[in-house]
Motif scaffolding. Structure first.
Motif, PDB file in Angstrom:
ATOM      1  N   GLY A  72     -57.012  40.932  61.645  1.00 28.34           N
ATOM      2  CA  GLY A  72     -56.682  40.839  60.677  1.00 28.34           C
ATOM      3  C   GLY A  72     -55.222  40.120  61.199  1.00 28.34           C
ATOM      4  N   LYS A  73     -54.170  40.047  60.115  1.00 30.57           N
ATOM      5  CA  LYS A  73     -52.913  39.429  59.836  1.00 30.57           C
ATOM      6  C   LYS A  73     -51.390  40.421  60.165  1.00 30.57           C
ATOM      7  N   VAL A  74     -50.759  40.202  60.642  1.00 35.48           N
ATOM      8  CA  VAL A  74     -49.197  40.490  60.406  1.00 35.48           C
ATOM      9  C   VAL A  74     -48.240  39.092  60.071  1.00 35.48           C
ATOM     10  N   VAL A  75     -47.559  39.583  58.523  1.00 30.32           N
ATOM     11  CA  VAL A  75     -46.541  38.750  58.488  1.00 30.32           C
ATOM     12  C   VAL A  75     -45.292  39.225  58.933  1.00 30.32           C
ATOM     13  N   TRP A  76     -44.462  38.706  59.562  1.00 30.18           N
ATOM     14  CA  TRP A  76     -42.988  39.459  59.472  1.00 30.18           C
ATOM     15  C   TRP A  76     -41.616  38.691  58.805  1.00 30.18           C
ATOM     16  N   PHE A  77     -40.423  39.393  58.666  1.00 31.57           N
ATOM     17  CA  PHE A  77     -39.715  38.479  59.145  1.00 31.57           C
ATOM     18  C   PHE A  77     -38.683  39.958  59.989  1.00 31.57           C
ATOM     19  N   THR A  78     -36.684  38.664  59.876  1.00 37.60           N
ATOM     20  CA  THR A  78     -36.175  39.416  60.127  1.00 37.60           C
ATOM     21  C   THR A  78     -34.703  38.880  59.679  1.00 37.60           C
ATOM     22  N   ARG A  79     -33.336  40.085  60.012  1.00 31.75           N
ATOM     23  CA  ARG A  79     -32.060  39.319  58.898  1.00 31.75           C
ATOM     24  C   ARG A  79     -31.138  40.364  60.167  1.00 31.75           C
ATOM     25  N   TYR A  80     -30.121  38.716  60.866  1.00 31.88           N
ATOM     26  CA  TYR A  80     -29.129  40.028  60.859  1.00 31.88           C
ATOM     27  C   TYR A  80     -28.210  41.447  60.372  1.00 31.88           C
ATOM     28  N   ALA A  81     -28.953  42.050  60.894  1.00 33.54           N
ATOM     29  CA  ALA A  81     -27.906  43.228  60.087  1.00 33.54           C
ATOM     30  C   ALA A  81     -27.455  43.930  60.954  1.00 33.54           C
ATOM     31  N   GLU A  82     -26.012  43.991  61.858  1.00 29.77           N
ATOM     32  CA  GLU A  82     -24.902  45.224  62.341  1.00 29.77           C
ATOM     33  C   GLU A  82     -24.363  45.725  61.051  1.00 29.77           C
ATOM     34  N   ALA A  83     -23.784  46.623  61.485  1.00 29.80           N
ATOM     35  CA  ALA A  83     -23.247  48.145  60.639  1.00 29.80           C
ATOM     36  C   ALA A  83     -22.092  47.568  60.319  1.00 29.80           C
ATOM     37  N   PRO A  84     -21.827  48.295  59.534  1.00 29.88           N
ATOM     38  CA  PRO A  84     -20.708  47.858  59.138  1.00 29.88           C
ATOM     39  C   PRO A  84     -19.751  48.851  59.532  1.00 29.88           C
ATOM     40  N   ARG A  85     -18.675  48.199  60.026  1.00 32.65           N
ATOM     41  CA  ARG A  85     -17.118  48.766  60.223  1.00 32.65           C
ATOM     42  C   ARG A  85     -16.377  49.183  59.483  1.00 32.65           C
ATOM     43  N   PRO A  86     -16.154  50.538  59.742  1.00 31.82           N
ATOM     44  CA  PRO A  86     -14.896  50.884  58.732  1.00 31.82           C
ATOM     45  C   PRO A  86     -13.297  50.084  58.475  1.00 31.82           C
ATOM     46  N   SER A 142     -26.534  51.775  55.650  1.00 27.80           N
ATOM     47  CA  SER A 142     -25.520  51.922  55.336  1.00 27.80           C
ATOM     48  C   SER A 142     -25.774  50.606  55.459  1.00 27.80           C
ATOM     49  N   LEU A 143     -26.797  49.807  54.818  1.00 29.85           N
ATOM     50  CA  LEU A 143     -26.919  48.162  55.187  1.00 29.85           C
ATOM     51  C   LEU A 143     -26.588  47.278  52.924  1.00 29.85           C
ATOM     52  N   ASP A 144     -26.291  48.364  52.471  1.00 24.45           N
ATOM     53  CA  ASP A 144     -26.377  47.938  51.304  1.00 24.45           C
ATOM     54  C   ASP A 144     -26.497  46.313  50.827  1.00 24.45           C
ATOM     55  N   LEU A 145     -25.670  45.853  51.796  1.00 26.08           N
ATOM     56  CA  LEU A 145     -25.522  44.098  51.544  1.00 26.08           C
ATOM     57  C   LEU A 145     -26.679  43.218  51.508  1.00 26.08           C
ATOM     58  N   HIS A 146     -28.046  43.960  52.864  1.00 30.15           N
ATOM     59  CA  HIS A 146     -29.369  43.367  52.676  1.00 30.15           C
ATOM     60  C   HIS A 146     -30.065  44.286  51.635  1.00 30.15           C
ATOM     61  N   VAL A 147     -29.579  45.048  51.049  1.00 27.10           N
ATOM     62  CA  VAL A 147     -30.609  45.690  50.424  1.00 27.10           C
ATOM     63  C   VAL A 147     -31.406  44.469  49.217  1.00 27.10           C
ATOM     64  N   ARG A 148     -30.586  43.526  48.656  1.00 27.00           N
ATOM     65  CA  ARG A 148     -31.425  42.477  47.843  1.00 27.00           C
ATOM     66  C   ARG A 148     -32.576  41.740  48.232  1.00 27.00           C
ATOM     67  N   PRO A 149     -31.552  41.058  49.410  1.00 20.20           N
ATOM     68  CA  PRO A 149     -32.116  40.041  49.729  1.00 20.20           C
ATOM     69  C   PRO A 149     -33.687  40.426  50.941  1.00 20.20           C
ATOM     70  N   VAL A 150     -33.676  41.464  51.378  1.00 20.22           N
ATOM     71  CA  VAL A 150     -35.154  42.511  52.062  1.00 20.22           C
ATOM     72  C   VAL A 150     -35.893  42.685  50.990  1.00 20.22           C
ATOM     73  N   CYS A 151     -35.610  43.010  50.006  1.00 20.81           N
ATOM     74  CA  CYS A 151     -36.927  44.091  49.015  1.00 20.81           C
ATOM     75  C   CYS A 151     -37.053  42.413  48.385  1.00 20.81           C
ATOM     76  N   ARG A 199     -30.545  43.737  64.105  1.00 16.18           N
ATOM     77  CA  ARG A 199     -31.453  43.379  63.234  1.00 16.18           C
ATOM     78  C   ARG A 199     -32.550  44.281  62.494  1.00 16.18           C
ATOM     79  N   VAL A 200     -32.440  43.299  61.045  1.00 15.13           N
ATOM     80  CA  VAL A 200     -33.882  44.414  60.211  1.00 15.13           C
ATOM     81  C   VAL A 200     -34.733  43.691  60.680  1.00 15.13           C
ATOM     82  N   THR A 201     -36.228  44.308  60.918  1.00 14.14           N
ATOM     83  CA  THR A 201     -37.295  43.575  60.913  1.00 14.14           C
ATOM     84  C   THR A 201     -38.057  44.187  59.639  1.00 14.14           C
TER      85      THR A 201
END
Length: 152
Positions: free
Chosen positions: A114-128, A35-44, A74-76
Motif C-alpha cells: 500500500g503506502k506509508v505516510v510519515w513526518f519528522t520533528r527535530y527533538a533533542e533531549a532536554p539538557r538539565p 522526556s519530550l514533553d514539549l513535542h507531545v501536542r504537535p506530534v499527537c 529527531r522524532v519520526t
C-alpha cells in the motif's frame, strides 16, 4: 545527560474512532517517558491526522502499522496502510496541510502492500539546567565580612 539512542515503539492496530484516541495517548506516554514533553501536542495532533485519514479513506477497522522512533535528534512517526491510493495535499488547511505545519518534514512512499505516510520533528533531549553559583545579596556580603556591621 546521556541520551539512549534509537528509542522505538511500533504497533499494528485496526483503526477505529475509539482506537485513534487510545493510540494518541500511548504515543504521548512514550514521548513523556523519553522526556519530550514539549513535542507531545504537535506530534499527537499530526498523528491524529494520519490515523484519521486511514480511518476515513481506507475504511473503518482498517489494518495499519504505526511506528514511532526517536534517535536523540529527531522524532519520526510513520503510518502504513494497505491502500494504494496516495494522499493529496489539500489547500483547505486540514489533513496533510496540518501535518506539514506541525512537522519539520513529511512524505509518502508506495510499498508493495500500500503506502506509508510519515513526518519528522527535530527533538533533542532536554539538557538539565545546571545550578548557578550562589551569590548572596549585597547586604549579606557586608555582614559576612564584618559581623558587627550588621548590628549597626
Amino acid at each position: 545527560m546521556t541520551v539512549p539512542l534509537d528509542r522505538h515503539y511500533s504497533v499494528e492496530p485496526q483503526v477505529s474512532a475509539e482506537r485513534i484516541s487510545q493510540l494518541r495517548r500511548i504515543v504521548a506516554a512514550h514521548l513523556r517517558h523519553w522526556s519530550l514533553d514539549l513535542h507531545v501536542r504537535p506530534v499527537c495532533r499530526a498523528l491524529d491526522e494520519l490515523l484519521t485519514n486511514v480511518h476515513r479513506h481506507v475504511g473503518d477497522d482498517s489494518d495499519c502499522a504505526l511506528e514511532l522512533r526517536w534517535t536523540g535528534r529527531r522524532v519520526t512517526v510513520s503510518v502504513a496502510d494497505n491502500s494504494a491510493r496516495m494522499p493529496r495535499l489539500l489547500p483547505a488547511g486540514g489533513g496533510l496541510s496540518r501535518v506539514m505545519a506541525l512537522s519539520d518534514s513529511w512524505g509518502t512512499c508506495r510499498t508493495p502492500e500500500g503506502k506509508v505516510v510519515w513526518f519528522t520533528r527535530y527533538a533533542e533531549a532536554p539538557r538539565p539546567a545546571g545550578l548557578l553559583p550562589y551569590t548572596p545579596p549585597p547586604g549579606v556580603r557586608a555582614a559576612r565580612r564584618n559581623p558587627l556591621a550588621a548590628l549597626v
